[in-house]
Write a protein that holds these residues in place. Structure first.
Motif, short mmCIF file in Angstrom:
data_model
loop_
_atom_site.label_atom_id
_atom_site.label_comp_id
_atom_site.label_asym_id
_atom_site.label_seq_id
_atom_site.Cartn_x
_atom_site.Cartn_y
_atom_site.Cartn_z
N ILE A 165 0.84 -1.20 0.00
CA ILE A 165 0.00 0.00 0.00
C ILE A 165 0.88 1.25 0.00
N ARG A 166 1.90 1.24 0.83
CA ARG A 166 2.82 2.38 0.91
C ARG A 166 3.58 2.57 -0.39
N LEU A 167 4.01 1.47 -1.01
CA LEU A 167 4.73 1.55 -2.28
C LEU A 167 3.86 2.13 -3.38
N GLN A 168 2.60 1.74 -3.40
CA GLN A 168 1.68 2.29 -4.42
C GLN A 168 1.57 3.81 -4.28
N LYS A 169 1.51 4.26 -3.04
CA LYS A 169 1.42 5.71 -2.79
C LYS A 169 2.68 6.41 -3.30
N LEU A 170 3.84 5.86 -3.03
CA LEU A 170 5.09 6.48 -3.47
C LEU A 170 5.24 6.46 -4.99
N LEU A 171 4.77 5.40 -5.62
CA LEU A 171 4.85 5.31 -7.08
C LEU A 171 3.95 6.35 -7.76
N ILE A 204 -1.88 0.79 -9.82
CA ILE A 204 -2.13 2.24 -9.70
C ILE A 204 -2.62 2.85 -11.00
N ASP A 205 -2.36 2.15 -12.13
CA ASP A 205 -2.78 2.68 -13.43
C ASP A 205 -2.88 1.52 -14.42
N SER A 206 -4.09 1.13 -14.73
CA SER A 206 -4.31 -0.02 -15.61
C SER A 206 -3.76 0.23 -17.02
N ASN A 207 -3.55 1.49 -17.37
CA ASN A 207 -3.01 1.82 -18.70
C ASN A 207 -1.49 1.98 -18.69
N GLN A 208 -0.89 1.72 -17.56
CA GLN A 208 0.56 1.85 -17.43
C GLN A 208 1.25 0.87 -18.39
N ASN A 209 2.22 1.37 -19.13
CA ASN A 209 2.97 0.52 -20.06
C ASN A 209 4.06 -0.23 -19.30
N THR A 210 3.85 -1.53 -19.10
CA THR A 210 4.80 -2.35 -18.34
C THR A 210 5.47 -3.40 -19.24
N GLU A 211 5.41 -3.18 -20.54
CA GLU A 211 5.95 -4.16 -21.48
C GLU A 211 7.43 -4.44 -21.24
N ILE A 212 8.20 -3.41 -20.93
CA ILE A 212 9.64 -3.58 -20.72
C ILE A 212 9.92 -4.54 -19.56
N LEU A 213 9.03 -4.52 -18.55
CA LEU A 213 9.18 -5.42 -17.42
C LEU A 213 8.70 -6.82 -17.76
N GLN A 214 7.58 -6.92 -18.45
CA GLN A 214 7.03 -8.22 -18.83
C GLN A 214 7.99 -9.01 -19.71
N PRO A 233 -4.63 -7.04 -6.49
CA PRO A 233 -5.27 -8.01 -7.40
C PRO A 233 -4.48 -8.25 -8.69
N THR A 234 -3.62 -7.32 -9.08
CA THR A 234 -2.83 -7.49 -10.31
C THR A 234 -1.67 -8.47 -10.13
N ALA A 235 -1.46 -8.95 -8.91
CA ALA A 235 -0.35 -9.88 -8.65
C ALA A 235 -0.44 -11.12 -9.51
N LYS A 236 -1.66 -11.57 -9.77
CA LYS A 236 -1.84 -12.81 -10.55
C LYS A 236 -1.33 -12.64 -11.99
N ASN A 237 -1.35 -11.41 -12.50
CA ASN A 237 -0.86 -11.16 -13.87
C ASN A 237 0.65 -11.32 -13.97
N TRP A 238 1.32 -11.35 -12.81
CA TRP A 238 2.79 -11.40 -12.78
C TRP A 238 3.31 -12.65 -12.08
#
Length: 241
Positions: A165-171, A204-214, A233-238
């Motif tokens: 939760i704290r990390l999401q706030k900082l991001l 924090i943003d469903s439109n965030q481009n995370t392709e470089i990480l994936q 809930p997005t943990a399952k995607n990773w």
């Protein structure tokens, strides 16, 4: 000017909490033994305090006793040399200052490209963490954030859920440019760090481009974190379990 007078005059001009060694006086006083002898006399008289072998500081007196120097002062010789940044304080100090934990540690963690065995500075143990990215002043805040994600299980007196939760706030407080830089810096961190960063960004943003990480991750590798599905809930995607 006598050695003792010169040393005391120079120390009187130093700010309280400033850490120094006999080398700070060498340019004007060439007698090493005389310098050390007088510094030890000043310790005995209570005018200065000894931090560790060969290191002294000018104490700040309070009703609760003498305050220790700030951590940056205690390990400054391990952070910078001849104007070049060698490392940065991370880990336990950062967790406390950024609200991940209220626990105060007697371990100072330093991230450097080239590490060394741990050592003792007064009551503090100094430990080193390997940093594979180039260390520059402008990217230190981002590297500290990635260090926290990497060692999220090791944050004292904190739960994984609260840390997420704290990390999401900082991001969310980062600029778009900083977020993109963070993803690039993460490529030199372990896969579990990249996976958790990706899940946090997607949360924090469903439109965030995370392709470089994936693309940097093995699609069949799983990561055990035991984070709540409600919190992330997005943990399952990773493949974070």
């Amino acid at each position: 000017m006598k050695t003792s007078v010169y040393i005391e005059c120079k120390i009187n001009k130093l700010p309280k909490g400033y850490v120094f060694t006999y080398i700070d006086f060498i340019s004007e006083v060439t007698k090493r033994e005389a310098i050390i002898k007088h510094l030890n006399r000043m310790v005995a008289s209570g005018k200065i305090e000894k931090l560790s072998k060969g290191k002294y500081y000018k104490p700040q007196n309070t009703v609760f006793g003498n305050l220790l120097p700030e951590q940056n002062q205690i390990v400054k010789d391990l952070l910078e040399k001849n104007g070049k940044l060698l490392g940065y304080i991370t880990g336990y100090s950062y967790y406390n200052s950024m609200g991940f934990t209220t626990q105060v540690s007697n371990v100072i963690q330093i991230a450097r490209n080239e590490t060394r065995p741990s050592l003792q500075r007064g009551r503090f143990k100094v430990a080193f963490i390997k940093q594979r990215n180039t260390i520059a002043k402008q990217n230190v805040p981002l590297l500290r954030l990635l260090d926290t994600i990497r060692f999220i299980k090791d944050i004292p007196d904190a739960t994984i859920n609260n840390s997420c939760i704290r990390l999401q706030k900082l991001l969310t407080e980062l600029t778009k440019e900083e977020q993109e830089q963070l993803k690039k810096l993460a490529l030199k961190y372990p896969p579990s760090t990249r996976a958790l960063l990706g899940a946090l960004f997607q949360q924090i943003d469903s439109n965030q481009n995370t392709e470089i990480l994936q693309k940097s991750l093995n699609p069949i590798t799983t990561y055990k974190l035991s984070v709540s599905k409600t919190i992330l809930p997005t943990a399952k995607n990773w493949n974070i379990k």
